[in-house]
Design a protein around this motif. Structure first.
Motif, PDB file in Angstrom:
ATOM      1  N   UNK A 345       0.808  -1.215   0.000  1.00  0.00           N
ATOM      2  CA  UNK A 345       0.000   0.000   0.000  1.00  0.00           C
ATOM      3  C   UNK A 345       0.842   1.266   0.000  1.00  0.00           C
ATOM      4  N   UNK A 346       2.152   1.138   0.235  1.00  0.00           N
ATOM      5  CA  UNK A 346       3.013   2.310   0.236  1.00  0.00           C
ATOM      6  C   UNK A 346       2.795   3.219   1.437  1.00  0.00           C
ATOM      7  N   UNK A 347       2.363   2.648   2.572  1.00  0.00           N
ATOM      8  CA  UNK A 347       2.133   3.454   3.772  1.00  0.00           C
ATOM      9  C   UNK A 347       3.432   3.631   4.559  1.00  0.00           C
ATOM     10  N   UNK A 348       3.403   4.538   5.521  1.00  0.00           N
ATOM     11  CA  UNK A 348       4.630   4.883   6.253  1.00  0.00           C
ATOM     12  C   UNK A 348       5.154   3.691   7.037  1.00  0.00           C
ATOM     13  N   UNK A 349       4.330   3.093   7.892  1.00  0.00           N
ATOM     14  CA  UNK A 349       4.777   1.909   8.619  1.00  0.00           C
ATOM     15  C   UNK A 349       3.580   1.158   9.172  1.00  0.00           C
ATOM     16  N   UNK A 350       3.820  -0.114   9.553  1.00  0.00           N
ATOM     17  CA  UNK A 350       2.777  -0.950  10.122  1.00  0.00           C
ATOM     18  C   UNK A 350       3.287  -1.629  11.380  1.00  0.00           C
ATOM     19  N   UNK A 351       2.354  -2.045  12.232  1.00  0.00           N
ATOM     20  CA  UNK A 351       2.717  -2.651  13.518  1.00  0.00           C
ATOM     21  C   UNK A 351       1.795  -3.834  13.801  1.00  0.00           C
ATOM     22  N   UNK A 352       2.322  -4.793  14.596  1.00  0.00           N
ATOM     23  CA  UNK A 352       1.493  -5.868  15.119  1.00  0.00           C
ATOM     24  C   UNK A 352       1.565  -5.828  16.634  1.00  0.00           C
ATOM     25  N   UNK A 353       0.391  -5.837  17.264  1.00  0.00           N
ATOM     26  CA  UNK A 353       0.266  -5.757  18.719  1.00  0.00           C
ATOM     27  C   UNK A 353      -0.488  -6.987  19.229  1.00  0.00           C
ATOM     28  N   UNK A 354      -0.136  -7.448  20.457  1.00  0.00           N
ATOM     29  CA  UNK A 354      -0.833  -8.567  21.081  1.00  0.00           C
ATOM     30  C   UNK A 354      -1.285  -8.182  22.483  1.00  0.00           C
ATOM     31  N   UNK A 355      -2.480  -8.662  22.820  1.00  0.00           N
ATOM     32  CA  UNK A 355      -2.996  -8.440  24.178  1.00  0.00           C
ATOM     33  C   UNK A 355      -2.304  -9.427  25.120  1.00  0.00           C
ATOM     34  N   UNK A 356      -1.872  -8.933  26.285  1.00  0.00           N
ATOM     35  CA  UNK A 356      -1.168  -9.789  27.248  1.00  0.00           C
ATOM     36  C   UNK A 356      -2.116 -10.827  27.834  1.00  0.00           C
ATOM     37  N   UNK A 357      -1.527 -11.882  28.401  1.00  0.00           N
ATOM     38  CA  UNK A 357      -2.330 -12.985  28.937  1.00  0.00           C
ATOM     39  C   UNK A 357      -3.265 -12.513  30.038  1.00  0.00           C
ATOM     40  N   UNK A 358      -2.847 -11.539  30.830  1.00  0.00           N
ATOM     41  CA  UNK A 358      -3.719 -11.041  31.902  1.00  0.00           C
ATOM     42  C   UNK A 358      -4.729 -10.001  31.399  1.00  0.00           C
ATOM     43  N   UNK A 359      -4.655  -9.686  30.081  1.00  0.00           N
ATOM     44  CA  UNK A 359      -5.584  -8.773  29.422  1.00  0.00           C
ATOM     45  C   UNK A 359      -5.623  -7.395  30.096  1.00  0.00           C
ATOM     46  N   UNK A 363       0.721  -5.001  23.802  1.00  0.00           N
ATOM     47  CA  UNK A 363       2.134  -4.703  23.569  1.00  0.00           C
ATOM     48  C   UNK A 363       2.473  -4.835  22.084  1.00  0.00           C
ATOM     49  N   UNK A 364       3.405  -3.975  21.661  1.00  0.00           N
ATOM     50  CA  UNK A 364       3.835  -4.023  20.266  1.00  0.00           C
ATOM     51  C   UNK A 364       4.885  -5.114  20.100  1.00  0.00           C
ATOM     52  N   UNK A 365       4.609  -6.037  19.144  1.00  0.00           N
ATOM     53  CA  UNK A 365       5.541  -7.140  18.906  1.00  0.00           C
ATOM     54  C   UNK A 365       6.465  -6.858  17.740  1.00  0.00           C
ATOM     55  N   UNK A 366       6.000  -6.050  16.764  1.00  0.00           N
ATOM     56  CA  UNK A 366       6.851  -5.784  15.607  1.00  0.00           C
ATOM     57  C   UNK A 366       6.427  -4.480  14.963  1.00  0.00           C
ATOM     58  N   UNK A 367       7.377  -3.866  14.211  1.00  0.00           N
ATOM     59  CA  UNK A 367       7.089  -2.661  13.444  1.00  0.00           C
ATOM     60  C   UNK A 367       7.859  -2.755  12.142  1.00  0.00           C
ATOM     61  N   UNK A 368       7.214  -2.303  11.034  1.00  0.00           N
ATOM     62  CA  UNK A 368       7.848  -2.344   9.716  1.00  0.00           C
ATOM     63  C   UNK A 368       7.713  -0.986   9.060  1.00  0.00           C
ATOM     64  N   UNK A 369       8.865  -0.402   8.637  1.00  0.00           N
ATOM     65  CA  UNK A 369       8.886   0.910   7.997  1.00  0.00           C
ATOM     66  C   UNK A 369       9.115   0.767   6.497  1.00  0.00           C
TER      67      UNK A 369
END
Length: 856
Positions: A345-359, A363-369
């Motif tokens: 898509x040619x966007x600035x950056x993307x991220x993947x986040x996961x909810x912790x086990x205790x909810x 938290x951010x697990x990865x970022x791509x620029x």
């Protein structure tokens, strides 16, 4: 040119004037012949003539008294001409005896034509050019008297008037021809503009100085009206035209490059408008003559916004599909999918986040620029709470978020990071879920002002759904160890529920066999049913629901899942409503169907209660309709109040038009005001009539009227409009028809139908008005051979402001109120109106009205 033996030209263009008279090539001219005959008779000479003198000749266009060898000759050499001296001197020539005259005594005409005495007077054109002479000639010496010369002079004046009339007529013809040529040029220009306006591509052209000379309709729709006096980068700034990445204004527009001699093919542009970014592709080239002279340049522009976006999404989907097919776990799949989407898509950056086990956190697990966008937002680890930042906001809503960072959502918890200051304009996030439970978030950021795009969000949702299934698959693996215990617990659980769980085996050519039935069969099959064996439940289907069972079996035969809701006749004789869900499966070449059946008698009872609620809802809808009627009444009141100021404007505009003090542009402006006010008056009247009729406030004063006479009066009113378009009006109105109606309102409805028929029928077509008795009703039909109406648009024809698509495309003006007003009038009379295709093309409108008053 000649002086001796020729004459002076006098006024420049004298020869062109001579030819313009038409006398040089004409036959006998009756008016001039009468004058020469009269001159010969009144003066008593041997010859009277009207001669036109050219550069090398003299032509007699009328002569009386010539005989002998020269009788049939019209041209005379200038060597024999006396009239040339009249033209040369621009004065009368009076000679008693040519033999004694210094200039004429050697002229051959003395011997050959016996031209001894001569009196000639100039014949002038209205602009003073001497074209010839009116003369009398005698064969003997003659001392001309004053009366004779006065008579010849008067007759010369009459001949001069005839010549002037012929010149005036010739000039009128020339003027008409010039006007025709100008009209032809105007028509060709209008045709060219119409052709260009019909193109889907935007087209613009400029002259050699860079000034815009052409801008078609599609170009205006793409970029707006052309600016005045702007060129190059100024024009790009005016239109907000950027490079394909949307970050910088374009340096040179394609039209500018073409004007410099370059041929441009497939250059992409981005244009920033209030509704968002639009992507264009342009082709441009110089306009040059055969010898290489550059006249200007032309550019053609197509919009590819949707196609470009679709291609972006296609690439993104393909990349994500490849990632998901290779991934071994949900986290790796999410990280790689984020990178693929961000790059596609040619966007600035993307991220993947996961909810912790205790909810408690996400938290951010990865970022791509992409590119140099790493400077926008750092890559440090982050953790947010529910509602904080974009990931927390998606988690809180458990749904998609398309966030224009220029505004702050009400439910956003401050994140401590200002996205706009970092250059981010739009942030998009979607949840990764298992069922309805949010497990993580895909977040993307761009420095472009992008409008909400459902396709992009749909693609991101699909990716998140795939990731959710990865998570569910991992959970399935973790749960496999607990399967045995779960199976043991299953039977215990099943025994405690009211649903009937069952499995049957389907063998081709044999009856369905019950393999397993849970102990709680009573809720479905009633008392007396076998617990775990015996006939399957489908044998107890109510006869009236056999079709439902057949569809249920057909769905299962396709290898998928199916459900049905039908009546079961229990072993105790009672009929129960049962909802069944089932899925087919194969095991070792054997085909099984697993299902669960639920007694839904209680739900059926709730459904009946729901019907009662629906009835209450319908009652509320009626109340809303009453409110809508009150709204129409209010609209009618407002429109009624508009009539007074419109009437005042119209009155003063009529005074201005009638004023004799207005001239030129002022009168044209006053005429435009009067015409526009009349159009506004008609529109307000239509809206007021429509509002009154819908509100039931417009009185229909019905009484017996002669329908045939009314229809023919309407036809006569519209005859001038039909004549202008060379339309044929056909009268098929039966005599002695009586209709029970309000004459004024019925005339208004018929005027609307007939004016529409004339408006939408091309030149040379036919409009037919027919009326006949049909039982106790009068049927009136208005048919035309016009452009017709698309079949799918007939149901909307009588809606307010609706106009057929082909009429709009043809550029035929209208408000879309006429037919709505007409239908309201017909309905107010207790009649009916319909429309359909005409027998010879076009459209036929039919009105059915009562011929007498309604029965008490």
């Amino acid at each position: 040119m000649f002086l001796q033996p020729g004459v002076s030209a006098g006024v420049p263009g004298r020869m062109e004037i001579l030819h313009a008279t038409g006398l040089l090539d004409a036959g006998p001219v009756a008016a001039l012949d009468r004058l020469t005959r009269l001159a010969r008779r009144l003066v008593g000479v041997s010859v009277a003539a009207v001669s036109l003198v050219g550069d090398e000749w003299q032509r007699s266009v009328s002569a009386h008294g010539i005989d002998g060898a020269v009788e049939g000759e019209r041209d005379t050499p200038l060597s024999h001409s006396y009239c040339r001296y009249v033209v040369q001197d621009d004065a009368p020539l009076i000679v008693a005896d040519a033999r004694m005259d210094a200039r004429l005594r050697g002229n051959p005409a003395i011997e050959e034509y016996q031209a001894v005495a001569y009196a000639g007077f100039p014949l002038r054109s209205p602009d003073g050019a001497v074209l010839g002479a009116f003369c009398v000639v005698d064969s003997e010496r003659r001392d001309w008297t004053a009366d004779e010369l006065s008579t010849v002079s008067d007759l010369a004046g009459a001949a001069e008037s005839e010549i002037s009339l012929r010149l005036a007529y010739a000039r009128e013809l020339a003027t008409a021809e010039r006007e025709r040529q100008h009209q032809l040029v105007d028509d060709q220009n209008a045709f060219l503009q119409t052709v260009l306006d019909s193109l889907e591509a935007g087209v613009a052209a400029c002259d050699s100085a860079g000034g815009l000379t052409l801008f078609n309709r599609a170009m205006r729709e793409l970029v707006g009206d052309p600016p005045d006096g702007l060129v190059g980068r100024e024009r790009a700034r005016h239109y907000q035209i950027y490079t394909p990445d949307g970050r910088e204004l374009i340096d040179e527009l394609p039209l500018t490059r073409a004007l410099a001699g370059e041929t441009v093919r497939g250059q992409q542009l981005l244009i920033k408008q209030a509704a968002g970014w639009r992507r264009l592709v342009s082709n441009a080239r110089p306009i040059e003559t055969a010898d290489g002279h550059r006249l200007g340049a032309v550019v053609a522009v197509h919009e590819i916004t949707e196609a470009y976006r679709a291609e972006q999404l296609r690439r993104a989907r393909h990349a994500v599909a490849q990632v998901l097919s290779d991934a071994t776990n949900a986290t790796a799949a999410a990280v790689q999918a984020v990178a693929a989407i961000t790059d596609s898509l040619g966007w600035a950056h993307g991220e993947y986040w996961e909810v912790t086990a205790d909810r408690k956190h996400i938290e951010r697990h990865s970022v791509h620029f992409t590119g140099d966008h790493a400077t926008l937002i750092g890559d440090r680890a982050l953790s947010y709470v529910l509602g904080e930042g974009l990931p927390g906001l998606v988690w809180s809503r458990n749904g998609e978020v398309w966030w224009n960072t220029g505004t702050t959502p009400d439910d956003l918890v401050a994140s401590g990071r200002a996205l706009p200051e970092a250059g981010i304009r739009v942030a998009v996030g979607v949840p990764v879920r298992s069922g309805r439970r949010t497990l993580g978030v895909l977040a993307f950021y761009t420095d472009q002002d992008l409008p909400y795009d459902s396709d992009t969000v749909g693609m991101l949702d699909a990716v998140a759904a795939h990731l959710g299934r990865f998570v569910e698959r991992r959970w399935a693996e973790d749960m496999s160890l607990m399967l045995a215990e779960a199976r043991r617990s299953f039977n215990r659980v099943v025994e405690q529920v009211d649903d009937y769980v069952w499995t049957v085996e389907a063998v081709a050519g044999e009856p369905v066999r019950l393999v397993y039935g849970s102990p709680n069969v009573t809720a479905v099959l009633g008392h007396g049913a076998p617990v775990t064996s015996g006939p399957p439940m489908t044998d107890r289907i109510h006869p009236d629901d056999a079709g439902i069972l057949a569809r249920f079996r057909s769905d299962l035969a396709g290898g998928g899942q199916a459900e049905m809701e039908c009546r079961i006749i229990g072993y105790d004789g009672q009929s129960r409503w049962i909802w069944t869900r089932a899925r087919a499966r194969s095991e070792n070449d054997r085909r099984f169907v697993d299902g669960i059946s639920t007694n839904v008698d209680d739900r059926r009872e709730l459904a009946e209660q729901r019907e009662l609620l629906l009835e209450e809802e319908r009652r509320q809808v009626e109340q809303l309709r009453e409110l809508d009627r009150m709204k129409d009444e209010l609209a009618a009141l407002v429109i009624h109040e508009l009539r007074n100021p419109v009437g005042v404007i119209r009155g003063f505009s009529e005074m201005l038009v009638d004023s004799t003090s207005l001239t030129g542009a002022e009168r044209r402006h006053a005429t435009v005001i009067e015409r526009t006010t009349l159009h506004l008056q008609t529109l307000v009247d239509d809206l007021l009539d429509l509002a009154r009729l819908n509100a039931g406030h417009l009185t229909i004063d019905s009484r017996p009227i002669a329908a045939a006479r009314l229809l023919r009066e309407v036809l006569e009113t519209h005859t001038p409009s039909a004549v202008v378009k060379r339309l044929r009006l056909v009268d098929r109105v039966a005599d002695e028809l009586t209709v029970h109606a309000d004459g004024g309102r019925l005339r208004q409805a018929l005027d609307n139908l007939l004016s529409n028929a004339i408006k939408y029928t091309p030149d040379g077509g036919t409009v037919t008005v027919a009326a006949r008795q049909d039982g106790d009703r009068i049927v009136i039909e208005v048919s035309d051979t016009g452009i017709g109406i698309p079949a799918e648009q007939y149901p909307h024809l009588f809606s307010r402001f609706f106009r057929a698509s082909n009429a709009t495309e043809a550029g035929i003006k209208g408000t879309g109120l006429g037919l709505a007003v007409t239908k309201a009038i017909v309905d107010g009379h207790g009649g009916a109106i319909s429309a359909g295709p005409g027998a010879d093309g076009g459209t036929t409108f039919a009105i059915s009205l009562p011929s007498g008053p309604p029965a008490d």
